[in-house]
Scaffold this motif. Structure first.
Motif, PDB file in Angstrom:
ATOM      1  N   SER A 117       0.851  -1.188  -0.112  1.00 38.68           N
ATOM      2  CA  SER A 117      -0.036   0.120   0.040  1.00 38.68           C
ATOM      3  C   SER A 117       0.894   1.178   0.051  1.00 38.68           C
ATOM      4  O   SER A 117       0.309   2.420   0.230  1.00 38.68           O
ATOM      5  CB  SER A 117      -0.928  -0.221   1.421  1.00 38.68           C
ATOM      6  N   GLU A 118       2.222   1.038  -0.238  1.00 39.76           N
ATOM      7  CA  GLU A 118       3.167   2.157  -0.229  1.00 39.76           C
ATOM      8  C   GLU A 118       2.915   3.061  -1.552  1.00 39.76           C
ATOM      9  O   GLU A 118       2.448   2.445  -2.664  1.00 39.76           O
ATOM     10  CB  GLU A 118       4.530   1.826  -0.156  1.00 39.76           C
ATOM     11  N   VAL A 119       3.007   4.278  -1.612  1.00 44.81           N
ATOM     12  CA  VAL A 119       2.859   5.232  -2.550  1.00 44.81           C
ATOM     13  C   VAL A 119       4.072   6.225  -2.379  1.00 44.81           C
ATOM     14  O   VAL A 119       4.322   6.433  -1.313  1.00 44.81           O
ATOM     15  CB  VAL A 119       1.468   5.829  -2.631  1.00 44.81           C
ATOM     16  N   TYR A 120       4.455   6.697  -3.334  1.00 44.48           N
ATOM     17  CA  TYR A 120       5.375   7.965  -3.396  1.00 44.48           C
ATOM     18  C   TYR A 120       4.768   9.268  -3.569  1.00 44.48           C
ATOM     19  O   TYR A 120       4.219   9.443  -4.932  1.00 44.48           O
ATOM     20  CB  TYR A 120       6.733   7.522  -4.263  1.00 44.48           C
ATOM     21  N   LEU A 121       5.099  10.216  -3.034  1.00 38.77           N
ATOM     22  CA  LEU A 121       4.667  11.323  -3.307  1.00 38.77           C
ATOM     23  C   LEU A 121       5.681  12.167  -4.037  1.00 38.77           C
ATOM     24  O   LEU A 121       6.908  12.541  -3.298  1.00 38.77           O
ATOM     25  CB  LEU A 121       4.027  12.259  -2.186  1.00 38.77           C
ATOM     26  N   VAL A 122       5.678  12.710  -5.370  1.00 39.29           N
ATOM     27  CA  VAL A 122       6.691  13.362  -5.961  1.00 39.29           C
ATOM     28  C   VAL A 122       6.180  14.656  -6.250  1.00 39.29           C
ATOM     29  O   VAL A 122       5.112  14.933  -6.820  1.00 39.29           O
ATOM     30  CB  VAL A 122       6.812  12.393  -7.535  1.00 39.29           C
ATOM     31  N   CYS A 123       7.290  15.428  -5.667  1.00 38.38           N
ATOM     32  CA  CYS A 123       6.934  16.951  -5.480  1.00 38.38           C
ATOM     33  C   CYS A 123       8.143  17.769  -6.395  1.00 38.38           C
ATOM     34  O   CYS A 123       9.366  17.416  -6.289  1.00 38.38           O
ATOM     35  CB  CYS A 123       7.107  17.590  -4.192  1.00 38.38           C
TER      36      CYS A 123
END
Ligand SMILES: C[S@@+](CC[C@H](N)C(=O)[O-])C[C@H]1O[C@@H](n2cnc3c(N)ncnc32)[C@H](O)[C@@H]1O
Length: 241
Positions: A190-196
């Motif tokens: 359920s991991e997700v990466y927030l890319v900013c």
């Protein structure tokens, strides 16, 4: 249980690929996929890697920034030396760590902060997700303090309570924010990466600290209590010591 873990471990193609390519962790491929899609880091950049042990992301960052760049890594655990990287043991929750990070870069702002930070998993999803949210918030807090305008940030987060608050806090501080699940993340994960990307210049918006903002948001949705708000306490992350 141990047998099943061993079989899955053996079957994992990313782990095999990591070994064949000399990467210390399969997670190196997650950063490679993020980098291929979003081009976060560039040659010559200075990069901070938060939660760098055992060093897979640091290895990828060094490949991207090259000899003219700078990679600083920090983790609670000791990371074996990696040529071209300055690695330190430190807790991202400790304000002194920030000073040490900055002095490694001679007081200069960084171009990119990459964070794969993750707690020691307990196996209780709610607990792990809550601690992960706190760690990712701390990573964002560090990032906004040390990034140059235009800089980029990526952090791991677990889907669940409060993640929308984290996304909102990122949107206030970066002009480009996306969620991304690399194919190297396990199917069931359920991991997700927030890319900013594109850190807005400091002061261009009415900016409070991400920790304060997310703490308030968690109180509003009833996840954190405000009972002890007035007492004098030391606050680290969302926790009170
Ligand atoms: C998934 S691992 C990182 C793997 C790494 N990106 C790689 O490719 O080798 C997450 C790391 O976050 C670190 N970590 C957790 N809490 C931390 C904290 N408060 N300060 C610094 N590092 C922390 C853990 O020690 C762990 O090594």
């Amino acid at each position: 249980m141990a047998k099943r873990w061993y079989q899955e471990h053996q079957r994992d193609p990313w782990r095999r690929q990591a070994k064949n390519n000399g990467y210390r962790a399969r997670s190196a491929f997650k950063l490679k996929q993020i980098q291929d899609k979003y081009n976060l880091m560039r040659q010559g950049d200075s990069v901070l890697d938060i939660g760098c042990h055992p060093g897979g992301w640091t290895q990828v960052a060094i490949e991207v920034v090259g000899m003219g760049g700078k990679v600083v890594g920090v983790d609670l655990r000791t990371t074996e030396p990696i040529p071209g990287a300055a690695l330190m043991v430190g807790d991202v929750m400790d304000p002194l760590t920030l000073d040490r990070i900055l002095s490694e870069n001679e007081g200069n702002a960084f171009n990119s902060v990459i964070s794969d930070i993750s707690p020691n998993l307990t196996g209780r999803y709610d607990t792990d997700q809550a601690i992960s949210l706190e760690l990712s918030t701390m990573a964002l807090d560090v990032a906004v303090k040390i990034l140059a305008p235009g800089g980029s940030f990526v952090t791991k987060a677990f889907q669940g309570t409060g993640i929308e608050l984290l996304v909102k806090a990122c949107r206030g501080r970066f002009s480009f924010v996306r969620r991304f699940s690399p194919i190297a993340s396990r199917n069931a994960s359920s991991e997700v990466y927030l890319v900013c990307k594109n850190r807005k210049p400091n002061g261009s918006i009415n900016e409070s600290s991400p920790i304060a903002e997310i703490t308030t948001g968690l109180r509003e949705i009833g996840v954190l209590s405000s009972e002890q708000e007035d007492k004098e306490e030391t606050v680290v992350g969302f926790r009170r010591l």
